[in-house]
Enzyme design. Structure first.
Site, PDB file in Angstrom:
ATOM      1  N   ASP A  42       0.583  -1.325  -0.092  1.00 25.79           N
ATOM      2  CA  ASP A  42       0.073  -0.139   0.420  1.00 25.79           C
ATOM      3  C   ASP A  42       0.762   1.621  -0.030  1.00 25.79           C
ATOM      4  OD1 ASP A  42      -3.247   0.440   1.227  1.00 25.79           O
ATOM      5  OD2 ASP A  42      -1.831   1.496   0.948  1.00 25.79           O
ATOM      6  N   ILE A  43       0.526   2.475  -1.171  1.00 27.08           N
ATOM      7  CA  ILE A  43       1.487   3.417  -0.653  1.00 27.08           C
ATOM      8  C   ILE A  43       1.302   3.975   0.443  1.00 27.08           C
ATOM      9  CG2 ILE A  43      -0.296   4.970  -1.760  1.00 27.08           C
ATOM     10  CD1 ILE A  43       1.650   5.749  -4.010  1.00 27.08           C
ATOM     11  N   SER A  48     -12.074   3.634  -1.391  1.00 29.33           N
ATOM     12  CA  SER A  48     -11.479   4.609  -1.641  1.00 29.33           C
ATOM     13  C   SER A  48     -11.028   4.302  -3.432  1.00 29.33           C
ATOM     14  CB  SER A  48     -10.468   5.508  -2.086  1.00 29.33           C
ATOM     15  OG  SER A  48      -9.717   4.609  -1.525  1.00 29.33           O
ATOM     16  N   HIS A  97     -10.415  -5.029  -3.524  1.00 32.73           N
ATOM     17  CA  HIS A  97      -9.188  -5.623  -2.883  1.00 32.73           C
ATOM     18  C   HIS A  97      -9.037  -5.725  -1.374  1.00 32.73           C
ATOM     19  CE1 HIS A  97     -10.419  -1.116  -2.141  1.00 32.73           C
ATOM     20  NE2 HIS A  97      -8.858  -1.220  -1.431  1.00 32.73           N
ATOM     21  N   HIS A 134      -6.806  -5.822   2.458  1.00 31.02           N
ATOM     22  CA  HIS A 134      -5.740  -5.258   2.783  1.00 31.02           C
ATOM     23  C   HIS A 134      -5.447  -6.203   4.406  1.00 31.02           C
ATOM     24  CE1 HIS A 134      -6.393  -0.996   3.065  1.00 31.02           C
ATOM     25  NE2 HIS A 134      -8.135  -1.319   2.321  1.00 31.02           N
TER      26      HIS A 134
HETATM   27  P1  5GP Z   1      -9.411   1.119   0.340  1.00 35.78           P
HETATM   28  O1  5GP Z   1      -9.423   3.033   0.274  1.00 35.78           O
HETATM   29  O2  5GP Z   1     -10.360   1.322  -0.740  1.00 35.78           O
HETATM   30  O3  5GP Z   1     -10.252   0.411   1.271  1.00 35.78           O
HETATM   31  O4  5GP Z   1      -8.401   1.028   0.122  1.00 35.78           O
HETATM   32  C1  5GP Z   1      -7.442   1.553  -1.211  1.00 35.78           C
HETATM   33  C2  5GP Z   1      -5.869   1.707  -0.311  1.00 35.78           C
HETATM   34  O5  5GP Z   1      -5.035   1.668  -2.151  1.00 35.78           O
HETATM   35  C3  5GP Z   1      -5.704   2.934   0.465  1.00 35.78           C
HETATM   36  O6  5GP Z   1      -4.981   2.197   0.978  1.00 35.78           O
HETATM   37  C4  5GP Z   1      -4.402   3.298  -0.342  1.00 35.78           C
HETATM   38  O7  5GP Z   1      -3.216   3.973   0.434  1.00 35.78           O
HETATM   39  C5  5GP Z   1      -3.896   2.222  -1.629  1.00 35.78           C
HETATM   40  N1  5GP Z   1      -3.795   2.987  -2.943  1.00 35.78           N
HETATM   41  C6  5GP Z   1      -4.331   4.112  -3.424  1.00 35.78           C
HETATM   42  N2  5GP Z   1      -3.625   4.103  -4.308  1.00 35.78           N
HETATM   43  C7  5GP Z   1      -2.424   3.883  -4.940  1.00 35.78           C
HETATM   44  C8  5GP Z   1      -2.155   3.594  -5.506  1.00 35.78           C
HETATM   45  O8  5GP Z   1      -1.931   3.738  -6.280  1.00 35.78           O
HETATM   46  N3  5GP Z   1      -0.248   3.056  -4.962  1.00 35.78           N
HETATM   47  C9  5GP Z   1      -0.419   1.371  -4.171  1.00 35.78           C
HETATM   48  N4  5GP Z   1       0.494   1.079  -4.040  1.00 35.78           N
HETATM   49  N5  5GP Z   1      -2.163   1.817  -2.988  1.00 35.78           N
HETATM   50  C10 5GP Z   1      -2.262   2.635  -3.838  1.00 35.78           C
END
Ligand code: 5GP
Ligand code: ZN
Length: 114
Positions: A30-31, A95, A100, A102
């Site tokens: 994760d970034i 987001s 996906h 985690h």
């Molecule tokens: P969500 O908020 O949808 O559960 O998780 C999305 C995750 O993707 C977040 O934890 C965010 O930090 C990660 N993320 C968003 N854009 C990128 C990216 O371009 N590269 C990587 N490696 N992670 C990303």
């Protein structure tokens, strides 16, 4: 899916370093890591969120869990413990609308999550 970030990453279009990949999914860091180990397990198939999961995807999701177990072992958190989370929708904190999972570990995680 055009304009889907995780479709592009999974296709290898973003130069992301994969921790693991196979025909069904990719795994990368994760970034914005929330724990010492914070990996994203991303199916290559575009499914926007959990609400759009079909019973035909059951094998895929079973595979996600098997790879989560393998990644946990390879990152030395099998014994200390970890969490596998899929956020869904606005209240769930999603987001990126490409399903996906985690994988978080390497520290004591709080419960309930904020
Ligand atoms: P969500 O908020 O949808 O559960 O998780 C999305 C995750 O993707 C977040 O934890 C965010 O930090 C990660 N993320 C968003 N854009 C990128 C990216 O371009 N590269 C990587 N490696 N992670 C990303
Ligand atoms: Zn996608």
């Amino acid at each position: 899916m055009e304009d889907c970030l995780f479709c592009k990453i999974a296709a290898g279009d973003m130069d992301t370093d994969f921790v693991y990949q196979d025909e069904q999914l990719v795994v990368f860091e994760d970034i914005n890591p929330q724990a010492p180990v914070h990996l994203l397990i991303v199916p290559k198939k575009h499914i926007s969120d959990l609400n759009n999961l079909k019973s035909a995807d059951n094998d895929l999701i079973g595979h996600v869990y098997q790879i989560a177990k393998k990644m946990a072992a390879e990152h030395d958190i099998s014994e200390s413990g970890y969490r596998l989370v899929s956020n869904c929708g606005d209240d769930g904190g999603q987001s990126v609308y490409h399903i996906h999972f985690h994988l978080l570990g390497g520290r004591k995680l709080q419960w309930p999550p904020g």
